[in-house]
Motif scaffolding. Structure first.
Motif, mmCIF file in Angstrom:
data_model
loop_
_atom_site.group_PDB
_atom_site.id
_atom_site.type_symbol
_atom_site.label_atom_id
_atom_site.label_comp_id
_atom_site.label_asym_id
_atom_site.label_seq_id
_atom_site.Cartn_x
_atom_site.Cartn_y
_atom_site.Cartn_z
ATOM 1 N N TYR A 68 0.809 -1.215 0.000
ATOM 2 C CA TYR A 68 0.000 0.000 0.000
ATOM 3 C C TYR A 68 0.847 1.273 0.000
ATOM 4 O O TYR A 68 0.505 2.249 -0.675
ATOM 5 N N TYR A 69 1.926 1.279 0.724
ATOM 6 C CA TYR A 69 2.774 2.478 0.691
ATOM 7 C C TYR A 69 3.411 2.654 -0.684
ATOM 8 O O TYR A 69 3.708 3.778 -1.104
ATOM 9 N N GLU A 70 3.623 1.540 -1.386
ATOM 10 C CA GLU A 70 4.140 1.643 -2.753
ATOM 11 C C GLU A 70 3.080 2.276 -3.658
ATOM 12 O O GLU A 70 3.395 3.129 -4.502
ATOM 13 N N ILE A 71 1.814 1.878 -3.454
ATOM 14 C CA ILE A 71 0.721 2.514 -4.210
ATOM 15 C C ILE A 71 0.702 4.006 -3.911
ATOM 16 O O ILE A 71 0.568 4.837 -4.816
ATOM 17 N N TRP A 72 0.854 4.359 -2.641
ATOM 18 C CA TRP A 72 0.868 5.781 -2.264
ATOM 19 C C TRP A 72 1.996 6.528 -2.985
ATOM 20 O O TRP A 72 1.785 7.616 -3.513
ATOM 21 N N ALA A 77 3.672 10.460 -7.107
ATOM 22 C CA ALA A 77 4.472 10.893 -8.261
ATOM 23 C C ALA A 77 3.552 11.239 -9.438
ATOM 24 O O ALA A 77 3.723 12.275 -10.093
ATOM 25 N N ASN A 78 2.563 10.392 -9.684
ATOM 26 C CA ASN A 78 1.645 10.640 -10.806
ATOM 27 C C ASN A 78 0.823 11.916 -10.603
ATOM 28 O O ASN A 78 0.578 12.667 -11.543
ATOM 29 N N GLN A 79 0.408 12.153 -9.345
ATOM 30 C CA GLN A 79 -0.384 13.349 -9.066
ATOM 31 C C GLN A 79 0.462 14.613 -9.242
ATOM 32 O O GLN A 79 -0.004 15.610 -9.809
ATOM 33 N N LEU A 80 1.690 14.559 -8.749
ATOM 34 C CA LEU A 80 2.585 15.718 -8.882
ATOM 35 C C LEU A 80 2.861 16.014 -10.357
ATOM 36 O O LEU A 80 2.916 17.179 -10.777
ATOM 37 N N LEU A 81 3.011 14.962 -11.141
ATOM 38 C CA LEU A 81 3.202 15.132 -12.587
ATOM 39 C C LEU A 81 1.968 15.748 -13.228
ATOM 40 O O LEU A 81 2.058 16.710 -13.999
ATOM 41 N N ALA A 82 0.797 15.182 -12.864
ATOM 42 C CA ALA A 82 -0.457 15.645 -13.481
ATOM 43 C C ALA A 82 -0.700 17.115 -13.165
ATOM 44 O O ALA A 82 -1.255 17.848 -13.993
ATOM 45 N N ASP A 83 -0.289 17.563 -11.997
ATOM 46 C CA ASP A 83 -0.507 18.956 -11.611
ATOM 47 C C ASP A 83 0.673 19.851 -11.966
ATOM 48 O O ASP A 83 0.708 21.019 -11.571
ATOM 49 N N GLY A 84 1.635 19.302 -12.685
ATOM 50 C CA GLY A 84 2.744 20.114 -13.167
ATOM 51 C C GLY A 84 3.679 20.608 -12.075
ATOM 52 O O GLY A 84 4.375 21.603 -12.247
ATOM 53 N N LEU A 85 3.697 19.927 -10.943
ATOM 54 C CA LEU A 85 4.546 20.374 -9.832
ATOM 55 C C LEU A 85 5.943 19.772 -9.905
ATOM 56 O O LEU A 85 6.885 20.309 -9.312
#
Lengths: 219, 218
Positions: A68-72, A77-85
């Protein structure tokens, strides 16, 4: 979405392996994954439903083979990419290479206790009466949206009884996609084992879900 | 999905963990990269990360919930309050906040046993139970708790009387459930501190029972 996160009723994952309650983390990286996930969430760029959707959007084979922590960590990483951060190059190199973007907040150590103790309220004021009362018989809808939803597959198209009317809560199906909170009445709906699982089901079993009003119709 | 990444396997189950070491280093590297980038960009403060870990390692854990249960066992008025408005009753003992904003307490009886799961992710009442154990977040638990709860209980060494109904709560929204286990016999007059020692984390999820005073599970 019908992703790998929707696990209720699946088979073949083997026994549940208990562990002692004093065991908090299995490795140091799990602590860091917890901390960066919470601290990054505290920036206020995304909400809890957005992040849940990002986690369940991992490819099913990847989701099911990850702890689960690997999923997190992968979803962060994917969320930060999607939001351009952050950029792919930065993730590859493991260091910042571009200037930061402005974010609403940065959580400071002095505010951690206060922030965790406050939490986030998801209940909203009612603007209309609840459509169903305690004791009402309802049927969950059958739908298979490609977007985020919190109606699990095993409980779609099933007859149940409203056991509790919980109040009006933020609607994850829209909130996940930043389409607004659109709060709805939330109900605890109880189903019998045979209604969910049919022949051979444990007659002494009942299962409830918490269902938003638009997941339900009168039955 | 592994219940344990690199720890011992207390019950001797033998799973195929051939890839575990490479996965572990992959995770360690991935998380280190994320932390470095976030800190270097100023999105997160390094000492805030340490404060978060310290909070969940030392201050927020299942002993909080054990105190809530012990109070409910010892004080009928508190128990009634907990059943009616768990968020407020729990807050009166100083626990609340993230992942416990909307609490509901469900009470085990000789007729009905409660079990809590989150089939869709890992929803869990953090202020009273701390971080969820790996098994609570595992595919094995999330898949089976709603269809074969007695089988899950057997994995925990728990066998309930056949006539006892099982009530499973799938945490699909922001309501967080705390199971109030049955008070073991022979504990009349015990202090709350002594009673809290009988309350295990698993008994507050529903995968276990409170300890009996002789030391074995009741």
């Amino acid at each position: 979405m019908n992703g790998a996160q929707d696990l209720g009723g699946m088979m073949g994952f083997g026994p549940v392996v208990p562990e002692p309650e004093t065991l908090r983390f299995h490795a140091d990286w799990e602590k860091r994954a917890l901390a960066v996930t919470l601290a990054a969430g505290a920036m206020g760029v995304w909400n809890i439903d957005t992040m849940r959707h990002t986690r369940e959007s991992l490819p099913p084979a990847e989701y099911l083979s990850a702890s689960y922590y690997e999923i997190w960590a992968k979803a962060l990483a994917n969320q930060l990419l999607a939001d351009g951060l952050v950029s792919r190059e930065e993730l590859r190199e493991g260091h910042a290479q571009e200037p930061p973007r402005p974010v609403p907040r940065v959580l400071q150590a002095a505010d951690v206790a206060k922030t965790l103790a406050a939490g986030t309220q998801y209940e909203r004021a009612a603007e209309a009466p609840a459509a169903f009362a305690r004791g009402a018989t309802v049927r969950t809808k059958v739908f298979h949206p490609t977007h985020h939803t919190r109606l699990p597959r095993y409980a779609r198209g099933k007859r149940g009884v409203v056991e509790a009317v919980r109040g009006v809560f933020v609607f994850p199906d829209t909130n996940a996609h930043r389409q607004g909170e659109h709060p709805q009445w939330l109900y605890t709906v109880r189903f019998t084992g045979p209604e969910l699982w049919g022949e051979g089901a444990d007659p002494g079993l009942t299962v409830s879900i918490d269902a938003w009003e638009s997941y339900l119709e009168a039955a | 999905m592994h219940a344990s990444e690199d720890g011992p396997h207390p019950h001797g189950h033998d799973h195929g963990h051939d890839h575990e070491h490479s996965a572990l280093s992959g995770n360690a590297l991935r998380v280190r990269a994320l932390e470095s980038i976030l800190v270097e960009k100023g999105y997160v403060a390094p000492d805030a990360l340490d404060a978060i870990i310290e909070t969940y390692e030392t201050r927020i854990g299942p002993r909080n919930g054990a105190r809530v249960v012990a109070r409910a066992w010892a004080d009928p008025a508190f128990r009634e309050w907990l059943r009616r408005d768990a968020t407020a009753a729990i807050a009166s003992l100083g626990y609340g906040g993230r992942q416990g904003e909307h609490m509901v307490a469900v009470e085990n009886t000789p007729e009905e046993h409660n079990l809590v799961v989150c089939t869709l992710c890992s929803c869990y009442p953090w202020p009273v139970l701390g971080l969820p154990p790996a098994w609570y977040k595992s595919a094995a638990y999330r898949s089976r708790a709603v269809i074969d709860p007695r089988g899950v209980l057997a994995d925990f060494g728990v066998t309930l009387p056949e006539a006892r109904r099982i009530r499973v709560w799938d945490s699909t929204a922001e309501i967080r459930y705390l199971v109030l286990p049955m008070r073991p016999a022979g504990t009349e007059g015990w202090s709350e501190e002594a009673l809290a020692e009988l309350v295990t984390r698993d008994s507050m999820i529903g995968t276990g029972l409170a300890r009996d005073p002789a030391g074995a599970p009741a």
